[in-house]
Design an enzyme around this catalytic site. Structure first.
Site, PDB file in Angstrom:
ATOM      1  CB  THR A   9      23.079  10.839 -31.382  1.00 31.99           C
ATOM      2  OG1 THR A   9      23.006  10.015 -30.220  1.00 31.99           O
ATOM      3  CG2 THR A   9      22.536  12.221 -31.068  1.00 31.99           C
ATOM      4  CB  CYS A  67      20.302   9.860 -21.373  1.00 30.54           C
ATOM      5  SG  CYS A  67      20.785   8.856 -22.754  1.00 30.54           S
ATOM      6  CG  ASN A  83      16.800   2.910 -25.159  1.00 35.36           C
ATOM      7  OD1 ASN A  83      15.821   3.195 -25.846  1.00 35.36           O
ATOM      8  ND2 ASN A  83      17.276   3.735 -24.253  1.00 35.36           N
TER       9      ASN A  83
END
Ligand SMILES: *Cc1c(COP(=O)(O)O)cnc(C)c1O
Length: 385
Positions: free
Chosen positions: A72, A324, A151
């Site tokens: 990140t 997320c 991902n």
């Protein structure tokens, strides 16, 4: 049974050998790498060796490796850093519509402060449209950022072609390679990639540490100010135990990639075959150009969250889309981008395999899924149109 862990895309367990390498840096070697005394030089030696290992794994030079707190941060430094350094030359950034939020939210922010952002479309397998890339490049384009592998659906992008297109036009190319490390070979002396992000906990290293590769000469402005660590690109006292762990983890992950990937892909295909035996189950992502550990399916007429919870009761840990987006009602932007309707996207599941998974676990998972899907569909036949 201990439980079947099929969520390696979210994070992986710490390798025993990585822990062994870290322990001295959590115990005896406590010096600050910036100190001139012997305690400092011991710490500095560990830092330098880790940097050499990361560089060797990517075929880069040690001075091109910058340690961060993860991908990140690495993505933010790369994208915002180039935006800062080159804003007087141009203000256009190109990315794909299926990036991780660490990239998407960063370019969205830049879009709010005066940059133009193009989100490239992908085909139904999740592959970026190269013609659209070429067409979208303008005089103003300063950066292209496209992930190496996705991902959620595991699709592998033609990043070498993208990198060449950028290199020919003098535009920087950054790639989020988090999911690729340990699965796909990376050779930065041959691939014209200018910046690359990675995160240790996605390849059996510790959490909270990663790196940004930044090719020598790349113009990039710093985001944080303070010390001179990481040549001022990431100031602040280094997470030395984490960095040493990252060094060992990437060394292990990138050795014998071909064999490891082949074995993992065989397990993946066993799982895909088993799941596709269930009626109205579809595979998301590319059938061949996909990460060896990634399975993503849509189970029609079933809620993904219910599937996830029932699997968990059977000891199987999976994920709906990315970690997320799990728990939110918004369908995954990746599944939407490959053309899934809202309902199909909601019934999707990611099962990401790792090195400790066995054929027995895969068969158990397939059988559990068959049972669960049958029960859920019986319970809510209204969903079936
Ligand atoms: C996990 C992941 C990230 C974020 O890594 P952090 O360690 O959470 O910073 C970024 N990009 C991709 C593709 C990922 O899978």
């Amino acid at each position: 049974m201990q439980g079947v862990y099929l969520d390696h895309g979210a994070t992986t367990p710490l390798d025993e050998e990585v822990l062994e390498a870290m322990l001295p840096y959590l115990k005896e070697i406590h010096g600050n790498p910036s100190s001139v005394h012997s305690f400092g030089s011991k710490a500095r030696k560990g830092l330098n060796e880790a940097r050499e290992k990361v560089a060797a794994a990517l075929n880069a030079s040690p001075e091109e490796i910058f340690f961060t707190s993860g991908a990140t941060e690495a993505n933010n430094i790369a994208i915002q850093g180039v935006a800062r350094a080159l804003s007087s030359r141009g203000r256009h950034i190109i990315t794909s519509s299926i990036e991780h939020h660490a990239v998407l939210d960063t370019v969205h922010y830049l879009g709010q402060v005066g940059f133009d952002v193009t989100f490239l479309p992908v085909d139904r397998y999740g592959i970026v449209d190269l013609d659209a890339l070429v067409d979208s490049i303008t005089e103003d384009t300063i950066l292209v950022t496209v992930m190496t592998a996705n991902n959620e659906i595991g699709t592998i992008q033609p990043i070498e072609k993208i990198a060449e297109i950028c290199r020919e036009r003098g535009i920087y190319f950054h790639t989020d390679a988090v999911q690729a490390i340990g699965h796909l070979p990376i050779n930065l002396k041959e691939q014209p990639i200018d910046m690359l992000s990675l995160s240790a906990h996605k390849f059996y290293g510790p959490k909270g540490v990663g790196a940004l590769y930044c090719r020598k000469g790349t113009k990039i402005g710093q985001l944080c100010f303070g010390g001179a660590q990481e040549r001022k690109l990431r100031p602040g006292t280094e997470n030395l135990p984490g960095i040493v762990g990252l060094g060992r983890a990437i060394e292990l992950a990138t050795s014998d990639i071909e064999n490891k990937s082949k074995n993992l892909a065989a397990l993946r295909d066993r799982l895909i075959r088993g799941l596709l035996e269930i009626e109205d189950v579809r595979l998301n992502g590319h059938p061949q150009k996909r990460l060896p550990g990634n399975v993503n399916v849509s189970v029609l007429y079933v809620e993904g969250e219910s599937l996830l919870l029932d699997l968990n009761l059977k000891g199987v840990a999976a994920s709906s889309g990315s970690a997320c987006t799990s728990g939110s009602l918004e369908p995954s932007h990746v599944l939407t981008a490959i053309g899934l309707d809202h309902q199909t996207a909601q019934g999707s599941l990611r099962l990401s395999l790792g090195k400790s998974n066995t054929a027995g676990e895969i068969d158990y998972t397939i059988n559990s899924m068959k049972e669960i899907v049958q029960r859920l569909r019986k319970m809510s036949p209204v969903l079936k149109k």
